[in-house]
Design a protein around this motif. Structure first.
Motif, PDB file in Angstrom:
ATOM      1  N   LEU A   1      32.817 -17.280  77.671  1.00  5.25           N
ATOM      2  CA  LEU A   1      31.600 -17.417  78.457  1.00  5.25           C
ATOM      3  C   LEU A   1      31.206 -16.098  79.127  1.00  5.25           C
ATOM      4  O   LEU A   1      32.051 -15.249  79.405  1.00  5.25           O
ATOM      5  CB  LEU A   1      31.736 -18.521  79.487  1.00  5.25           C
ATOM      6  CG  LEU A   1      32.445 -18.241  80.819  1.00  5.25           C
ATOM      7  CD1 LEU A   1      32.192 -19.388  81.783  1.00  5.25           C
ATOM      8  CD2 LEU A   1      33.942 -18.010  80.666  1.00  5.25           C
ATOM      9  N   THR A   2      29.913 -15.952  79.400  1.00  2.00           N
ATOM     10  CA  THR A   2      29.371 -14.748  80.025  1.00  2.00           C
ATOM     11  C   THR A   2      29.008 -15.027  81.485  1.00  2.00           C
ATOM     12  O   THR A   2      29.229 -16.134  81.997  1.00  2.00           O
ATOM     13  CB  THR A   2      28.111 -14.284  79.269  1.00  2.00           C
ATOM     14  OG1 THR A   2      27.091 -15.284  79.427  1.00  2.00           O
ATOM     15  CG2 THR A   2      28.404 -14.094  77.784  1.00  2.00           C
ATOM     16  N   ASN A   3      28.436 -14.035  82.133  1.00  5.30           N
ATOM     17  CA  ASN A   3      27.990 -14.211  83.522  1.00  5.30           C
ATOM     18  C   ASN A   3      27.039 -15.395  83.653  1.00  5.30           C
ATOM     19  O   ASN A   3      27.145 -16.206  84.584  1.00  5.30           O
ATOM     20  CB  ASN A   3      27.294 -12.946  84.018  1.00  5.30           C
ATOM     21  CG  ASN A   3      28.273 -11.845  84.377  1.00  5.30           C
ATOM     22  OD1 ASN A   3      29.346 -11.752  83.789  1.00  5.30           O
ATOM     23  ND2 ASN A   3      27.907 -11.011  85.339  1.00  5.30           N
ATOM     24  N   ALA A   4      26.091 -15.492  82.719  1.00  4.51           N
ATOM     25  CA  ALA A   4      25.111 -16.580  82.788  1.00  4.51           C
ATOM     26  C   ALA A   4      25.803 -17.935  82.685  1.00  4.51           C
ATOM     27  O   ALA A   4      25.447 -18.886  83.405  1.00  4.51           O
ATOM     28  CB  ALA A   4      24.079 -16.422  81.672  1.00  4.51           C
ATOM     29  N   GLY A   5      26.785 -18.043  81.808  1.00  2.00           N
ATOM     30  CA  GLY A   5      27.503 -19.304  81.660  1.00  2.00           C
ATOM     31  C   GLY A   5      28.292 -19.659  82.904  1.00  2.00           C
ATOM     32  O   GLY A   5      28.299 -20.820  83.341  1.00  2.00           O
ATOM     33  N   LEU A   6      28.949 -18.663  83.489  1.00  2.00           N
ATOM     34  CA  LEU A   6      29.723 -18.920  84.709  1.00  2.00           C
ATOM     35  C   LEU A   6      28.795 -19.314  85.857  1.00  2.00           C
ATOM     36  O   LEU A   6      29.122 -20.213  86.647  1.00  2.00           O
ATOM     37  CB  LEU A   6      30.548 -17.685  85.087  1.00  2.00           C
ATOM     38  CG  LEU A   6      31.444 -17.834  86.307  1.00  2.00           C
ATOM     39  CD1 LEU A   6      32.393 -19.021  86.162  1.00  2.00           C
ATOM     40  CD2 LEU A   6      32.232 -16.546  86.556  1.00  2.00           C
ATOM     41  N   GLU A   7      27.646 -18.689  85.953  1.00  2.00           N
ATOM     42  CA  GLU A   7      26.681 -19.071  86.988  1.00  2.00           C
ATOM     43  C   GLU A   7      26.243 -20.526  86.817  1.00  2.00           C
ATOM     44  O   GLU A   7      26.102 -21.264  87.808  1.00  2.00           O
ATOM     45  CB  GLU A   7      25.457 -18.149  86.930  1.00  2.00           C
ATOM     46  CG  GLU A   7      25.728 -16.738  87.424  1.00  2.00           C
ATOM     47  CD  GLU A   7      24.480 -15.877  87.377  1.00  2.00           C
ATOM     48  OE1 GLU A   7      23.377 -16.444  87.536  1.00  2.00           O
ATOM     49  OE2 GLU A   7      24.601 -14.659  87.169  1.00  2.00           O
TER      50      GLU A   7
END
Length: 332
Positions: free
Chosen positions: A210-216
């Motif tokens: 996962l990326t930053n967007a997914g973690l957000e």
């Protein structure tokens, strides 16, 4: 000379069988210290009281743990052992932890026989698939903890959305992989499903893509999260936005944090992907190989080493010597 006295020596007193004289509480205290595979494969052969305690005391099987190495698992019918352990719980099983144990069929059996299950941990269970997990959790509404670690055939948001929908009491979720591989293109395939688990208190995503967007997205939809472990999630860059969103989390493990306390298998991450000429050569991090050529002899020897039965021979002999003929159905 007193009656029964032979030459001044009293009659020999028969040796007492200490195992046969232990009370049920003491026996259960001993058996609770064993892995349940050991209980199934030998502990109930010591004597009648031990056999009775192992077979007729459902409290012994309320929390089932079946951990072990892959070599032994190849020789044992771990799915059959797991079913027998659940059967002995007489419907009272509240927690099951299995390593190299169980497939979709076992999961369905577990969901039918353990309606009060609160904790389900599956590790290295490649016989378990998305379909099996989705079907089983529908019968486990009391589930509070779910782990699907190193289970190569489980993943994607579809199955996790089912979990989030039918397990409203879920508080702890672990989804761990052996290897972070940046060359895999689907980065957020688990995110929407995990984000549907709104009641989560703790989340561990080891080697997830996962990326930053997914973690957000996960943080925005799991407001009660208190513990987050994203070690080896190297697509994450803890920028200011993420730091603000994570400020409420009490326990935080970041991608580059140490893994000394991590209890599962870890493989070296693949963090960069740079194709180079001539075509057919691929570079992973600091090394390159020719993707068109077969592996060399050294790598083949390494794979054989991990599958070499002689490495586990002493353990297998122990199980087979203790195994009653009626239990040989658990040998492959």
């Amino acid at each position: 000379m007193a009656s029964g006295d032979l030459g001044g020596l009293s009659e020999a007193v028969p040796a007492r069988d200490w195992a046969d004289g232990l009370g049920t509480d003491a026996l259960l205290a001993i058996l609770h210290r064993l892995d349940h595979v050991d209980v199934l494969m030998g502990a109930d052969q010591v004597c009648r009281p031990w056999r009775r305690a192992a077979r007729e005391e459902p409290s012994l099987w309320r929390r089932i743990a079946m951990r072990g190495n892959e070599g032994i698992a190849r020789r044992l019918n771990r799915g059959g052992l797991a079913c027998e352990a659940v059967r002995r719980s007489a419907g009272r099983c509240e927690a099951f932890c299995g390593e190299y144990a169980g497939d979709d069929g076992f999961l369905i059996y577990l969901s039918e026989q353990a309606p009060c299950l609160k904790s389900l941990r599956l590790i290295s269970c490649n016989g378990v698939t998305n379909e099996g997990v989705a079907e089983a959790v529908k019968e486990l509404p009391l589930l509070e903890e779910l782990e699907l670690s190193l289970c190569d055939n489980v993943g994607r948001s579809e199955v996790f959305k089912v979990v989030g929908e039918v397990c409203p009491q879920l508080k702890h979720f672990r989804l761990n992989k052996k290897l972070f591989d940046v060359t895999v293109w689907e980065k957020e395939k688990d995110v929407q499903g995990i984000a549907s688990m709104h009641g989560l208190r703790s989340l561990q995503l080891f080697s997830n893509l996962l990326t930053n967007a997914g973690l957000e997205t996960i943080l925005d939809n799991c407001p009660h999260l208190e513990s987050l472990d994203i070690r080896h999630c190297f697509n994450i860059d803890m920028d200011e936005t993420l730091l603000v969103k994570c400020a409420r989390i009490k326990t935080m493990r970041l991608p580059d944090d140490l893994t000394d306390d991590y209890d599962l298998e870890i493989q070296s991450p693949i963090r960069t992907y740079v194709p180079r000429e001539p075509l057919g050569y691929v570079c992973y991090s600091d090394f390159c190989y020719n993707s068109y050529e077969d592996s060399d002899d050294d790598s083949e020897d390494d794979s054989d080493f991990y599958g070499e039965p002689s490495r586990y021979e002493s353990d297998l002999d122990k199980y087979e010597k203790m195994l009653r003929s009626s239990m040989r159905t658990f040998l492959r």
